[in-house]
Design a protein around this motif. Structure first.
Motif, PDB file in Angstrom:
ATOM      1  N   VAL A   7     -12.029   8.761   3.371  1.00 54.42           N
ATOM      2  CA  VAL A   7     -11.604   7.367   3.297  1.00 54.42           C
ATOM      3  C   VAL A   7     -11.359   6.784   4.685  1.00 54.42           C
ATOM      4  O   VAL A   7     -11.568   5.594   4.922  1.00 54.42           O
ATOM      5  N   ASP A  40       4.919   6.268   5.353  1.00 53.86           N
ATOM      6  CA  ASP A  40       5.376   6.599   3.997  1.00 53.86           C
ATOM      7  C   ASP A  40       5.306   8.092   3.801  1.00 53.86           C
ATOM      8  O   ASP A  40       4.720   8.804   4.604  1.00 53.86           O
ATOM      9  N   LEU A  78     -11.675   2.735   5.829  1.00 58.98           N
ATOM     10  CA  LEU A  78     -10.382   2.160   5.442  1.00 58.98           C
ATOM     11  C   LEU A  78     -10.318   0.652   5.637  1.00 58.98           C
ATOM     12  O   LEU A  78      -9.886  -0.087   4.751  1.00 58.98           O
ATOM     13  N   GLY A 105      -0.963  10.734   2.093  1.00 60.95           N
ATOM     14  CA  GLY A 105      -1.754  10.441   3.311  1.00 60.95           C
ATOM     15  C   GLY A 105      -3.169   9.957   2.973  1.00 60.95           C
ATOM     16  O   GLY A 105      -3.505   9.751   1.807  1.00 60.95           O
ATOM     17  N   ILE A 106      -3.940   9.807   3.989  1.00 63.28           N
ATOM     18  CA  ILE A 106      -5.305   9.251   3.829  1.00 63.28           C
ATOM     19  C   ILE A 106      -6.311  10.393   3.873  1.00 63.28           C
ATOM     20  O   ILE A 106      -6.300  11.195   4.816  1.00 63.28           O
ATOM     21  N   LYS A 110      -8.368   2.228  -5.506  1.00 66.21           N
ATOM     22  CA  LYS A 110      -7.508   1.904  -6.661  1.00 66.21           C
ATOM     23  C   LYS A 110      -8.340   1.202  -7.738  1.00 66.21           C
ATOM     24  O   LYS A 110      -9.246   0.423  -7.413  1.00 66.21           O
ATOM     25  N   MET A 155      -8.607  -4.506  -4.689  1.00 71.54           N
ATOM     26  CA  MET A 155      -9.688  -5.385  -4.220  1.00 71.54           C
ATOM     27  C   MET A 155     -10.302  -4.897  -2.915  1.00 71.54           C
ATOM     28  O   MET A 155     -11.398  -5.296  -2.533  1.00 71.54           O
ATOM     29  N   GLY A 156      -9.525  -4.094  -2.220  1.00 70.61           N
ATOM     30  CA  GLY A 156     -10.021  -3.568  -0.929  1.00 70.61           C
ATOM     31  C   GLY A 156     -10.091  -4.608   0.153  1.00 70.61           C
ATOM     32  O   GLY A 156     -10.858  -4.445   1.113  1.00 70.61           O
ATOM     33  N   LEU A 157      -9.242  -5.640   0.020  1.00 68.27           N
ATOM     34  CA  LEU A 157      -9.278  -6.673   1.065  1.00 68.27           C
ATOM     35  C   LEU A 157      -8.054  -6.637   1.959  1.00 68.27           C
ATOM     36  O   LEU A 157      -8.072  -7.189   3.071  1.00 68.27           O
ATOM     37  N   SER A 216     -11.832   0.166  -1.767  1.00 64.20           N
ATOM     38  CA  SER A 216     -10.560   0.480  -2.434  1.00 64.20           C
ATOM     39  C   SER A 216     -10.705   1.750  -3.251  1.00 64.20           C
ATOM     40  O   SER A 216     -11.783   2.024  -3.798  1.00 64.20           O
ATOM     41  N   ASN A 222       0.843  -1.216   0.000  1.00 57.37           N
ATOM     42  CA  ASN A 222       0.000   0.000   0.000  1.00 57.37           C
ATOM     43  C   ASN A 222       0.868   1.252   0.000  1.00 57.37           C
ATOM     44  O   ASN A 222       0.560   2.229  -0.680  1.00 57.37           O
ATOM     45  N   LEU A 279      -6.300  -4.357   3.866  1.00 56.37           N
ATOM     46  CA  LEU A 279      -6.353  -3.838   5.241  1.00 56.37           C
ATOM     47  C   LEU A 279      -7.336  -4.636   6.102  1.00 56.37           C
ATOM     48  O   LEU A 279      -7.114  -4.828   7.292  1.00 56.37           O
ATOM     49  N   SER A 280      -8.433  -5.068   5.478  1.00 58.04           N
ATOM     50  CA  SER A 280      -9.415  -5.860   6.222  1.00 58.04           C
ATOM     51  C   SER A 280      -8.777  -7.151   6.728  1.00 58.04           C
ATOM     52  O   SER A 280      -8.954  -7.541   7.886  1.00 58.04           O
ATOM     53  N   ALA A 305       1.082   4.175  -2.679  1.00 59.72           N
ATOM     54  CA  ALA A 305       0.815   5.568  -2.300  1.00 59.72           C
ATOM     55  C   ALA A 305       1.943   6.490  -2.756  1.00 59.72           C
ATOM     56  O   ALA A 305       1.740   7.698  -2.877  1.00 59.72           O
TER      57      ALA A 305
HETATM   58  P1  ADP Z   1      -6.415  -2.090  -1.887  1.00 57.96           P
HETATM   59  O1  ADP Z   1      -5.019  -1.914  -1.662  1.00 57.96           O
HETATM   60  O2  ADP Z   1      -6.771  -3.241  -2.716  1.00 57.96           O
HETATM   61  O3  ADP Z   1      -7.126  -0.843  -2.317  1.00 57.96           O
HETATM   62  P2  ADP Z   1      -6.521  -2.097   0.937  1.00 57.96           P
HETATM   63  O4  ADP Z   1      -7.531  -2.604   1.929  1.00 57.96           O
HETATM   64  O5  ADP Z   1      -5.181  -2.577   1.174  1.00 57.96           O
HETATM   65  O6  ADP Z   1      -7.065  -2.430  -0.450  1.00 57.96           O
HETATM   66  O7  ADP Z   1      -6.530  -0.544   1.008  1.00 57.96           O
HETATM   67  C1  ADP Z   1      -7.746   0.119   1.001  1.00 57.96           C
HETATM   68  C2  ADP Z   1      -7.511   1.538   0.611  1.00 57.96           C
HETATM   69  O8  ADP Z   1      -6.824   2.235   1.654  1.00 57.96           O
HETATM   70  C3  ADP Z   1      -6.701   1.829  -0.535  1.00 57.96           C
HETATM   71  O9  ADP Z   1      -7.432   1.690  -1.755  1.00 57.96           O
HETATM   72  C4  ADP Z   1      -6.223   3.241  -0.310  1.00 57.96           C
HETATM   73  O10 ADP Z   1      -7.147   4.163  -0.769  1.00 57.96           O
HETATM   74  C5  ADP Z   1      -6.098   3.311   1.152  1.00 57.96           C
HETATM   75  N1  ADP Z   1      -4.694   3.203   1.603  1.00 57.96           N
HETATM   76  C6  ADP Z   1      -4.117   2.069   2.097  1.00 57.96           C
HETATM   77  N2  ADP Z   1      -2.835   2.351   2.466  1.00 57.96           N
HETATM   78  C7  ADP Z   1      -2.619   3.657   2.192  1.00 57.96           C
HETATM   79  C8  ADP Z   1      -1.480   4.521   2.326  1.00 57.96           C
HETATM   80  N3  ADP Z   1      -0.314   4.107   2.806  1.00 57.96           N
HETATM   81  N4  ADP Z   1      -1.612   5.812   1.906  1.00 57.96           N
HETATM   82  C9  ADP Z   1      -2.778   6.253   1.392  1.00 57.96           C
HETATM   83  N5  ADP Z   1      -3.896   5.494   1.265  1.00 57.96           N
HETATM   84  C10 ADP Z   1      -3.787   4.187   1.634  1.00 57.96           C
END
Ligand code: ADP
Length: 717
Positions: free
Chosen positions: A663, A654, A667, A658-659, A675, A679-681, A673, A622, A683-684, A626
């Motif tokens: 979102v 990083d 999160l 940022g976030i 992106k 897949m948005g899986l 997601s 991630n 962090l979950s 980013a």
């Molecule tokens: P994916 O990577 O497939 O999108 P994640 O669950 O890993 O699914 O991440 C969910 C979302 O969290 C990402 O799409 C992104 O928008 C946000 N995100 C995760 N890590 C970061 C980060 N280091 N900086 C900014 N946004 C992040």
């Protein structure tokens, strides 16, 4: 228009004042009536007394007249006749104490007189001189020329005999009256006097003359005096006055009191309320008595029972009035409460009817429209004026979508059976403008208080909007299912890829081992034959790279291999090291600089090392993503580990953007997601793994830099 609730204060004071006024008024009326009655009683009694006394006095006169008639030319020989008559009179008229004849005694007949009275009363009786102080029996001389002494007394009782020889003509008390009687020839009353034996009497006298010619006492023609002795007490007893509460007095001339009633009316009693007085001269000329009657007014004279009854009646009336007032007030209160409740119910019903999305039409028993709510007007496309009062069939045009008409109109079924009737499916309502609406609803009966059917209420709803909403909801849900399915197939593809990667790694291992072996053999041979050092170095590098490739494959196989998770004591620093090794390619390709600030001591936790590698690789992936938009040279990742009390902390920071705040809250939600290929899986899954070891994962923005993900786990050992 609502009227404010009147609050009554109980007029206790007013009731008491009314009661007092009525009581006083009643008492005054009673007093007046009682006084009038007492006056009437008194006047009646007084007239009774007056007439009885007058009659008695008349009787006295009558007796005396009769006596005079009997005694005409009264001679000693005729006295016996007078005596008999007198005896009868005394017996007949109780007020007559005695009847007497005062005979004129002159020196000529004195001897005969003495003989007579001694014959009657015995020795010792003779003429007496009454005008001397010792009137007691002073005997002549000097002898008078005329005496007027008793020769007849009837009844001739022993005590009456005391008056024999008594000269009434010279008695200072009687002399004037006697002389008046002699000189006038008329009936004359003497002043009242006390009897020796007790009792009060007066003489009613009349002189007797020869030839009825009035002459002086000294004249030979004067014979004597006939007198009736009237006894006041006996006369009074005759009147039976003892039962009357009267004070009676008779005053003779000069105000000389002759008679007093025997009543015990105490004068000046503290209970006395005043005196009633009546005074009049009795009609007898010869007995000129002034009758005075008094009555002491006492509280006992008043009949208190009527007053008590009146007061009780008034008190009862006031109480009754009060009670009625209270009941009236309670009724008014109850009525107000009922009005209020009715008003509220109506309001509630009106507001409800206006607010609901169902059309409501109320019908009377004669099937005409009574009430319509705004929604019904809207659905029927008619105003209230156009609807109310009309027969329901002309405004509520119901038909069936599937049939030409309803078999039986639901409203008429309801009015006929008194039961609730639901509108059949596919019921169509045709509006005034000819629009057809699919409706659902029911017709409910309306009952009066006595249980009789008094109408019906039809409620219906346009199904058009409902259907539209249902379709929209269905479409949205279908879309969500489709997306979900896509994501699921993506996951499945990844899974397949993982399987494939594992197979490829296995397949590559053999050739790689062979390459390494061949290269190492070539190297040994070349070293022995003193070959070009450049070739030797190149072969050495090939062996090293082949070894590295084998290592990568080995680790990958471990990572993707299907295995049971294994919780044991691991060092997070070691896990970080392994993860960086695996991610080295991506990091290099992404031009990312990695800084490590690891705890100098092992950061021991209880977890599965492969799962923790998965977490760190995810976070690194991630972070690399980013940093893609950041200029090369500003792409850096910082990895920190430390022991904080009983906690093991791992942070991956990083230098990205940022976030974003939108979102942040979602999160860690699965399938979230930003992106295009995400897949948005990730962090979950990270969250699930960390929480499995009683830890937590959180994200925040670092001021002036990018995002920071922090993992906190319970430190072990
Ligand atoms: P994916 O990577 O497939 O999108 P994640 O669950 O890993 O699914 O991440 C969910 C979302 O969290 C990402 O799409 C992104 O928008 C946000 N995100 C995760 N890590 C970061 C980060 N280091 N900086 C900014 N946004 C992040």
């Amino acid at each position: 228009m609502k009227t404010p609730h009147r609050v009554y204060t109980p007029p206790t004071g007013a009731i008491i004042v009314i009661w007092l006024l009525l009581s006083v008024g009643g008492a005054l009326i009673w007093w007046n009536a009682a006084l009038t009655a007492i006056h009437a009683d008194f006047n009646r009694d007084v007239l009774g007394v007056y007439s009885q006394l007058s009659r008695k006095l008349d009787q006295n006169e009558a007796v005396l007249s009769a006596l005079v008639a009997q005694s005409d030319n009264a001679q000693p020989g005729r006295q016996e006749m007078m005596r008999r008559f007198a005896r009868r009179m005394v017996e007949h008229y109780p007020q007559l104490y005695t009847i007497e004849y005062f005979e004129k005694v002159t020196p000529g007949n004195r001897g005969r007189y003495h003989d007579l009275i001694r014959h009657r009363a015995g020795a010792g009786f003779f003429l007496r001189n009454n005008d001397v102080p010792e009137r007691k029996q002073s005997l002549e001389p000097p002898a008078r020329s005329v005496y007027l002494a008793v020769s007849v007394i009837e009844p001739d009782l022993p005590k009456a005999a005391m008056v024999y020889g008594y000269d009434v003509l010279h008695d200072p008390y009687f002399a004037d009256d006697v002389k008046r009687a002699v000189s006038s020839g008329k009936m004359t009353a003497s002043l009242p006097f006390e009897l020796f034996e007790g009792g009060r009497v007066f003489l009613l006298m009349r002189a007797l003359y020869l030839n009825d010619k009035v002459v002086a006492a000294e004249s030979p023609a004067f014979q004597g005096i006939v007198a009736v002795v009237v006894h006041f007490d006996l006369m009074l007893r005759e009147l039976h006055l003892e039962r009357l509460p009267l004070d009676i007095s008779l005053a003779s001339r000069n105000g000389h009191t002759a008679l007093l009633s025997t009543n015990d009316n105490a004068h000046g009693d503290w209970l006395s309320l005043g005196r009633l007085t009546w005074q009049k001269t009795l009609p007898s000329q010869s007995q000129p008595f002034e009758l005075r009657v008094e009555r002491e007014l006492q509280i006992g004279d008043f009949q208190l029972l009527p007053l008590a009854a009146l007061e009780a009646l008034l008190a009862l009336s006031c109480l009754l009035g009060w009670k009625i007032f209270l009941q009236r007030r309670a009724l008014e209160e109850a009525r107000y409460m009922a009005d209020e409740s009715l008003y509220l119910q109506r309001e509630r019903a009106a507001v409800t009817l206006n607010a609901i999305y169902d059309g409501v039409v109320s019908l009377s028993i004669d099937e005409s429209v009574e009430l319509v709510n705004p929604m019904a007007q809207q659905l029927l496309e008619r105003s209230e004026l156009e609807l109310v009062g009309r027969h329901y069939r002309s405004v509520l045009l119901l038909s069936n979508e599937l049939a030409d008409s309803l078999i039986e109109d639901p409203v008429s079924i309801c009015l006929r059976t008194g039961a609730l009737v639901e509108l059949p499916e596919h019921t169509i309502l045709t509006t005034a403008a000819g629009n057809a609406r699919l409706v659902e609803g029911a017709v409910a009966p309306l009952f009066a208080l006595n249980g009789e059917l008094s109408g019906a209420v039809c409620a219906f709803r346009d199904l058009g909007p409902v259907r539209m909403r249902a379709r929209q909801a269905l479409e949205a849900s279908e879309k969500r299912v489709k997306e979900h399915l896509e994501k699921l197939s993506h996951v499945a593809r990844l899974h397949t890829m993982g399987e494939m990667a594992s197979g490829i790694a296995h397949e590559l291992n053999q050739p790689l081992s062979a390459i390494t072996s061949y290269c190492q053999a070539s190297l040994s041979l070349l070293q022995e034959s003193e070959a070009d050092p450049e070739i030797l170095r190149a072969l050495g590098a090939a062996v090293a790279q082949a070894g590295r490739a084998a290592e990568i494959i080995k680790r990958l196989r471990v990572f993707v291999s299907k295995r049971q998770s294994e919780t044991r004591l691991i060092d997070l620093n070691q896990v970080i090291d392994n993860s960086l090794f695996l991610a080295e390619h991506d990091l290099r390709e992404g031009g990312v600089e990695v800084k490590q600030k690891l705890s100098p001591r092992p950061v021991a936790v209880l977890a599965d090392s492969i799962q923790m590698e998965q977490v760190i690789l995810n976070l690194l992936g991630n972070a690399i993503d980013a940093l893609r938009d950041e200029p090369v040279g500003r792409r850096s990742i910082e990895i920190l580990s430390r022991l904080d009390g009983g906690r093991a902390v791992l942070e991956i920071r990083d230098s990205g953007r940022g976030i974003s705040p939108q979102v942040r809250d979602v999160l860690f939600h699965p399938f979230f997601s930003t992106k295009s290929q995400g897949m948005g899986l990730g962090l979950s899954i990270c969250q699930t793994i960390v929480e499995q070891y009683r830890g937590s994962i959180s994200a925040e923005n670092i001021a002036g830099s990018g995002a920071a993900f922090r993992i906190v786990l319970p430190a072990a050992g």
